[in-house]
Design a protein around this motif. Structure first.
Motif, short mmCIF file in Angstrom:
data_model
loop_
_atom_site.label_atom_id
_atom_site.label_comp_id
_atom_site.label_asym_id
_atom_site.label_seq_id
_atom_site.Cartn_x
_atom_site.Cartn_y
_atom_site.Cartn_z
N UNK A 106 8.27 -16.57 7.53
CA UNK A 106 9.28 -15.69 6.97
C UNK A 106 8.98 -15.45 5.50
N UNK A 107 9.28 -14.23 5.03
CA UNK A 107 8.96 -13.84 3.66
C UNK A 107 10.22 -13.34 2.94
N UNK A 108 10.17 -13.38 1.61
CA UNK A 108 11.14 -12.67 0.79
C UNK A 108 10.36 -11.98 -0.33
N UNK A 109 11.08 -11.33 -1.25
CA UNK A 109 10.35 -10.57 -2.27
C UNK A 109 9.47 -11.48 -3.12
N UNK A 110 9.95 -12.66 -3.46
CA UNK A 110 9.18 -13.54 -4.33
C UNK A 110 7.87 -13.97 -3.69
N UNK A 111 7.85 -14.17 -2.36
CA UNK A 111 6.60 -14.59 -1.72
C UNK A 111 5.63 -13.42 -1.57
N UNK A 112 6.16 -12.20 -1.45
CA UNK A 112 5.29 -11.03 -1.31
C UNK A 112 4.91 -10.40 -2.65
N UNK A 113 5.61 -10.78 -3.71
CA UNK A 113 5.41 -10.13 -5.01
C UNK A 113 3.95 -10.15 -5.49
N UNK A 114 3.22 -11.27 -5.39
CA UNK A 114 1.82 -11.24 -5.87
C UNK A 114 0.98 -10.17 -5.17
N UNK A 115 1.22 -9.96 -3.87
CA UNK A 115 0.48 -8.93 -3.13
C UNK A 115 0.92 -7.53 -3.56
N UNK A 116 2.24 -7.36 -3.76
CA UNK A 116 2.77 -6.05 -4.16
C UNK A 116 2.26 -5.67 -5.55
N UNK A 117 2.20 -6.64 -6.47
CA UNK A 117 1.70 -6.36 -7.82
C UNK A 117 0.25 -5.92 -7.79
N UNK A 118 -0.53 -6.50 -6.92
CA UNK A 118 -1.94 -6.07 -6.79
C UNK A 118 -2.02 -4.63 -6.31
N UNK A 119 -1.15 -4.28 -5.35
CA UNK A 119 -1.15 -2.90 -4.83
C UNK A 119 -0.74 -1.92 -5.92
N UNK A 120 0.27 -2.30 -6.73
CA UNK A 120 0.72 -1.43 -7.82
C UNK A 120 -0.41 -1.15 -8.80
N UNK A 121 -1.33 -2.08 -8.93
CA UNK A 121 -2.43 -1.93 -9.88
C UNK A 121 -3.67 -1.30 -9.26
N UNK A 122 -3.56 -0.85 -8.01
CA UNK A 122 -4.65 -0.06 -7.45
C UNK A 122 -5.39 -0.68 -6.29
N UNK A 123 -5.21 -1.99 -6.04
CA UNK A 123 -5.86 -2.59 -4.87
C UNK A 123 -5.17 -2.07 -3.61
N UNK A 124 -5.93 -1.82 -2.58
CA UNK A 124 -5.36 -1.30 -1.33
C UNK A 124 -5.84 -2.14 -0.15
N UNK A 125 -5.30 -1.83 1.02
CA UNK A 125 -5.61 -2.56 2.24
C UNK A 125 -5.24 -4.04 2.11
N UNK A 126 -4.15 -4.30 1.39
CA UNK A 126 -3.68 -5.67 1.19
C UNK A 126 -2.64 -6.03 2.25
N UNK A 127 -1.48 -5.38 2.18
CA UNK A 127 -0.41 -5.60 3.16
C UNK A 127 -0.38 -4.52 4.23
N UNK A 128 -0.89 -3.33 3.86
CA UNK A 128 -0.82 -2.18 4.78
C UNK A 128 -2.12 -1.40 4.70
N UNK A 129 -2.45 -0.69 5.78
CA UNK A 129 -3.78 -0.08 5.89
C UNK A 129 -3.93 1.21 5.09
N UNK A 130 -2.87 2.01 4.94
CA UNK A 130 -3.00 3.26 4.19
C UNK A 130 -2.68 3.04 2.71
N UNK A 131 -3.12 3.98 1.88
CA UNK A 131 -2.89 3.84 0.44
C UNK A 131 -1.40 3.93 0.12
N UNK A 132 -0.94 3.03 -0.73
CA UNK A 132 0.46 3.02 -1.18
C UNK A 132 0.48 3.23 -2.70
N UNK A 133 1.12 4.31 -3.12
CA UNK A 133 1.23 4.61 -4.55
C UNK A 133 2.68 4.72 -5.01
N UNK A 134 3.62 4.68 -4.06
CA UNK A 134 5.03 4.79 -4.39
C UNK A 134 5.73 3.45 -4.18
N UNK A 135 6.63 3.12 -5.12
CA UNK A 135 7.36 1.86 -5.05
C UNK A 135 8.83 2.12 -5.38
#
Length: 483
Positions: A45-74
């Motif tokens: 089980x996850x919450x925002x705090x456990x997923x935050x490190x992955x989300x921050x990487x996506x915000x900075x341009x890394x992709x294919x982390x949590x989801x397969x398509x590019x995510x640019x909106x938060x």
């Protein structure tokens, strides 16, 4: 509605297949998951705090982390214990297959229930927030209110059916935006409106001021439906009845959040919503007695029972995996699955969309006490609901061990501290449009003890409810003082 369990199972395995080659999918070997039980056993089980490190990487341009398509909106929403704001990833799949699909379904359901509707002869007034660009070493991503993300990504043809135009809808400055919203829409043929009740009430009152009309029906005679969601509508029902002054106005409640679009009221005046099962979201439901456990047991849709409180856990097409949403619901029907929202998993105040949680309150009180040399013994807080054109507020009943020299200064510090801690509270406090300054009342020594005693709840296991989304505890304590 007809095949809910099959639809949910299909949704889960589609999500697993799409994410099997992501970093997260490889970590939990999604390619070998062959059953719902395997998925639950393997993925924590996850919450925002456990997923935050992955989300921050996506915000900075890394992709294919949590989801397969590019995510640019938060989607930016109120924060957690550790953060002022959350940044929820919103994939293109979520925009198209979840949020837009929810919008189409809400209109379709309304038309199905109202065969003589004329909503397409006019425009829909949708209250949206704003968004901004984040630059990370040359990479740009975007964050903002979910409503702004939805409006920004609408197809061009949709602009002909909504008001105001996009340049006004996405303005950052609320005071200027409010004026332009009111000025540009008061002369339109508005047939439907959509938004959070608190913000909508502010706008409608301003339109009445500018137009000189007595009711909104005098301004928009063809208005017929208000799609609302985000906060409990019950305290707003009477103010809206007064401002509309028309029995022909219909209301449809929506259960939509930054994380997804979950429910639509499909039966008029029922107070319950249909769980939408084909929006790229897989649901799990955690019994209340499992909430405090780090990895509590969850139930699939086919295991839930009527009139039982469950915390909602979601897996989504934006890469939120077994994510604890924080909301609790009760099912009112199992064929099809209809439900009511019952609250949050923790004490909170969210009467105006401010989402003030216990951690926010404790930190703000600590700052106020340090600045005023005060000591708080006990406290509780709840909403003061909007009345007519008056903004809402929070009322704090505080029993001090050591009272501040100036209670008004204490209140000011408390208010500013909450603004610094919680971005949604800060937004609602802007220029007193939705929330005015808090009302802080000093309670005589022993007040909370007497209140607990009156409820036969003395003892170590009984605690003062710190925050409440209604005024039950506030009124009980104030009435006790009068007696």
């Amino acid at each position: 509605m007809k095949y809910p369990h099959e639809v949910q199972t299909e949704s889960l395995f589609k999500l697993l297949d799409l994410a099997r080659d992501t970093e997260w999918g490889r970590k939990y070997d999604y390619a070998s998951v062959s059953s719902v039980e395997t998925f639950k056993d393997r993925v924590p089980l996850q919450d925002y705090d456990t997923l935050k490190p992955f989300i921050e990487r996506i915000r900075r341009g890394e992709q294919n982390i949590l989801w397969s398509s590019e995510i640019k909106w938060f989607a930016k929403s109120a924060g957690t214990t550790n953060d002022k704001s959350k940044f929820i990833p919103v994939s293109q799949e979520a925009i198209n297959e979840c949020h837009y699909k929810g919008g189409k379904d809400m209109v379709s359901i309304y038309c199905n229930n109202n065969a003589d509707t004329q909503i397409f002869t006019g425009k829909n007034l949708a209250l949206g927030g704003s968004h901004q660009i984040d630059s990370f070493e040359g990479y740009e991503s975007y964050h903002g209110d979910l409503s702004a993300i939805v409006i920004q990504n609408l197809p061009m043809w949709a602009e002909f059916l909504r008001a105001p135009n996009i340049s006004i809808a996405l303005m950052n400055e609320w005071e200027e935006k409010l004026e332009k919203l009111a000025q540009t829409t008061m002369n339109e043929n508005i047939t439907s409106i959509a938004g959070a009740p608190s913000w909508m009430l502010v706008l409608l009152n301003r339109i009445l001021e500018l137009s000189g009309k007595k009711t909104i029906i005098d301004v928009w005679p063809n208005l017929e439906i208000f799609f609302h969601g985000g906060i409990n509508f019950l305290p707003y029902r009477e103010p809206f009845r007064n401002i509309f002054n028309s029995e022909k106005i219909n209301y449809i409640e929506l259960y939509s959040a930054s994380e997804g679009f979950f429910g639509i009221q499909d039966i008029p005046n029922s107070g319950e919503m249909l769980l939408m099962l084909d929006y790229g979201i897989y649901y799990e439901f955690m019994p209340i007695d499992e909430i405090e456990k780090e990895q509590g047991k969850t139930l699939s849709l086919n295991e839930v029972q009527l009139d039982t409180n469950y915390a909602v856990v979601i897996t989504t097409n934006s890469g939120l995996w077994r994510y604890k949403l924080g909301d609790t619901i009760k099912f009112t029907s199992l064929k099809p699955y209809r439900f009511r929202i019952t609250g949050r998993t923790k004490h909170f105040i969210n009467a105006f969309g401010e989402e003030v949680i216990i951690d926010n309150a404790e930190k703000a009180l600590k700052i106020a006490c340090e600045r005023t040399n005060a000591i708080v013994r006990e406290y509780t807080a709840g909403p003061v609901f909007m009345k007519d054109s008056e903004s809402g507020s929070h009322e704090w009943l505080i029993e001090f061990e050591k009272a501040p020299d100036n209670i008004n200064y204490f209140s000011e510090i408390l208010d500013n501290a909450l603004k610094s801690i919680n971005s949604d509270y800060e937004a609602k406090r802007y220029l007193n449009f939705t929330l005015r300054e808090p009302i802080v009342k000093t309670m005589p020594s022993g007040t909370f003890y007497k209140w607990l005693k009156s409820k036969n709840k003395l003892g170590g296991q009984n605690k003062i409810p710190r925050l409440s989304n209604d005024r039950r505890y506030i009124e009980e304590i104030l009435n006790l003082l009068k007696q």
